[in-house]
Design an enzyme around this catalytic site. Structure first.
Site, PDB file in Angstrom:
ATOM      1  N   CYS A  42       0.835  -1.197   0.000  1.00  0.00           N
ATOM      2  CA  CYS A  42       0.000   0.000   0.000  1.00  0.00           C
ATOM      3  C   CYS A  42       0.875   1.254   0.000  1.00  0.00           C
ATOM      4  O   CYS A  42       1.969   1.261   0.551  1.00  0.00           O
ATOM      5  CB  CYS A  42      -0.907   0.002   1.229  1.00  0.00           C
ATOM      6  SG  CYS A  42      -2.075   1.399   1.254  1.00  0.00           S
ATOM      7  N   ASP A  44       0.380   3.811   1.659  1.00  0.00           N
ATOM      8  CA  ASP A  44       0.342   4.394   3.009  1.00  0.00           C
ATOM      9  C   ASP A  44       1.763   4.647   3.530  1.00  0.00           C
ATOM     10  O   ASP A  44       2.609   3.758   3.496  1.00  0.00           O
ATOM     11  CB  ASP A  44      -0.404   3.421   3.938  1.00  0.00           C
ATOM     12  CG  ASP A  44      -0.772   4.063   5.267  1.00  0.00           C
ATOM     13  OD1 ASP A  44       0.133   4.593   5.934  1.00  0.00           O
ATOM     14  OD2 ASP A  44      -1.956   4.024   5.637  1.00  0.00           O
ATOM     15  N   ARG A  46       2.895   4.762   6.347  1.00  0.00           N
ATOM     16  CA  ARG A  46       3.294   4.018   7.545  1.00  0.00           C
ATOM     17  C   ARG A  46       3.746   2.592   7.259  1.00  0.00           C
ATOM     18  O   ARG A  46       4.087   1.846   8.187  1.00  0.00           O
ATOM     19  CB  ARG A  46       2.127   3.993   8.542  1.00  0.00           C
ATOM     20  CG  ARG A  46       1.707   5.378   9.013  1.00  0.00           C
ATOM     21  CD  ARG A  46       0.351   5.353   9.673  1.00  0.00           C
ATOM     22  NE  ARG A  46      -0.696   4.930   8.734  1.00  0.00           N
ATOM     23  CZ  ARG A  46      -1.969   4.751   9.066  1.00  0.00           C
ATOM     24  NH1 ARG A  46      -2.346   4.938  10.314  1.00  0.00           N
ATOM     25  NH2 ARG A  46      -2.854   4.381   8.156  1.00  0.00           N
ATOM     26  N   HIS A  98      -2.349  -3.920   4.955  1.00  0.00           N
ATOM     27  CA  HIS A  98      -2.175  -3.575   6.373  1.00  0.00           C
ATOM     28  C   HIS A  98      -3.533  -3.320   7.006  1.00  0.00           C
ATOM     29  O   HIS A  98      -4.430  -2.764   6.370  1.00  0.00           O
ATOM     30  CB  HIS A  98      -1.249  -2.361   6.533  1.00  0.00           C
ATOM     31  CG  HIS A  98      -1.783  -1.103   5.934  1.00  0.00           C
ATOM     32  ND1 HIS A  98      -2.331  -0.097   6.691  1.00  0.00           N
ATOM     33  CD2 HIS A  98      -1.891  -0.691   4.645  1.00  0.00           C
ATOM     34  CE1 HIS A  98      -2.720   0.888   5.887  1.00  0.00           C
ATOM     35  NE2 HIS A  98      -2.474   0.552   4.641  1.00  0.00           N
ATOM     36  N   CYS A 101      -6.365  -0.150   6.802  1.00  0.00           N
ATOM     37  CA  CYS A 101      -6.064   0.512   5.523  1.00  0.00           C
ATOM     38  C   CYS A 101      -7.165   1.528   5.139  1.00  0.00           C
ATOM     39  O   CYS A 101      -8.343   1.185   5.030  1.00  0.00           O
ATOM     40  CB  CYS A 101      -5.927  -0.538   4.424  1.00  0.00           C
ATOM     41  SG  CYS A 101      -5.494   0.166   2.813  1.00  0.00           S
TER      42      CYS A 101
HETATM   43 CO    CO Z   1      -3.498   1.239   3.007  1.00  0.00          CO
END
Ligand code: CO
Length: 210
Positions: A42, A44, A46, A98, A101
């Protein structure tokens, strides 16, 4: 210092630190790239692939998009996949989602976010197909995290449906496919689903002339 200036500053510090610890560090990396793993994760901020797996530059080939989707009309993903499988000969492909998400969460609502709605349709499709595994769960968080796990499995299956992976399975007996989910809470990756090279898939997707 503005945030983007800090990136450049930290980059110089990092490069100097690498050379101090290992004078040939960059020289070695320039010469060859031979990762054995393709990571589809992803976007993202993090879940940086190399940080959470503690891998070094050169070890994993990475593609990231919102909600780590394998979409058959995504020229970017298909190009990464073809290059990783046919040129780099990666032995493993990991789809890593994750928990929590935001992309999957957005797909579970009825709220429009603009253009990205089209991308999130892919998750809505997964939700529709697996509603019976999700709807009976009690909390919204449980439903979200179940869909995240199911979606990762579906994305792995999507990889196996491609002619790129099927051709490699037939001629190279690799790569093995893996579906993982990372937990932001404890930094640990859960293994969800494995599809070893040569696995049977729904026959409607099998090509017989590769
Ligand atoms: Co995500």
């Amino acid at each position: 210092m503005k945030p983007f200036e800090k990136l450049l500053f930290d980059n110089k510090e990092w490069a100097a630190k690498q050379v101090a610890a290992d004078p040939d560090y960059f020289k070695r990396l320039v010469e060859i790239q031979s990762p054995e793993v393709l990571w589809i994760g992803c976007s993202d901020s993090r879940v940086p692939a190399d940080k959470i797996t503690d891998t070094n530059p050169g070890e994993i080939f990475v593609h990231r998009n919102v909600a780590n989707l394998v979409v058959h009309t995504d020229l970017n993903l298909l190009s990464v996949l073809q290059f990783a499988v046919e040129v780099l000969n990666v032995k493993h492909i990991i789809v890593c989602g994750h928990y929590g998400c935001g992309g999957v969460k957005a797909a579970m609502t009825n709220h429009s976010l603009g253009l990205i709605d089209k991308w999130l349709w892919n998750i809505k499709n997964v939700h529709r197909l697996h509603r019976h595994e999700i709807d009976h769960l009690e909390s919204e968080e449980q439903k979200l995290n179940k869909l995240i796990e199911i979606s990762v499995k579906e994305q792995v299956m999507n990889l196996a449906k491609t002619s790129i992976v099927q051709k490699a399975w037939k001629h190279e007996k690799s790569p093995d496919l893996h579906g993982w989910v990372y937990a932001l809470e404890d930094g640990i990756i859960r293994t969800i689903f494995d599809l070893p090279a040569g696995s049977h898939i729904d026959p409607i997707y099998e090509y017989d002339n590769l």
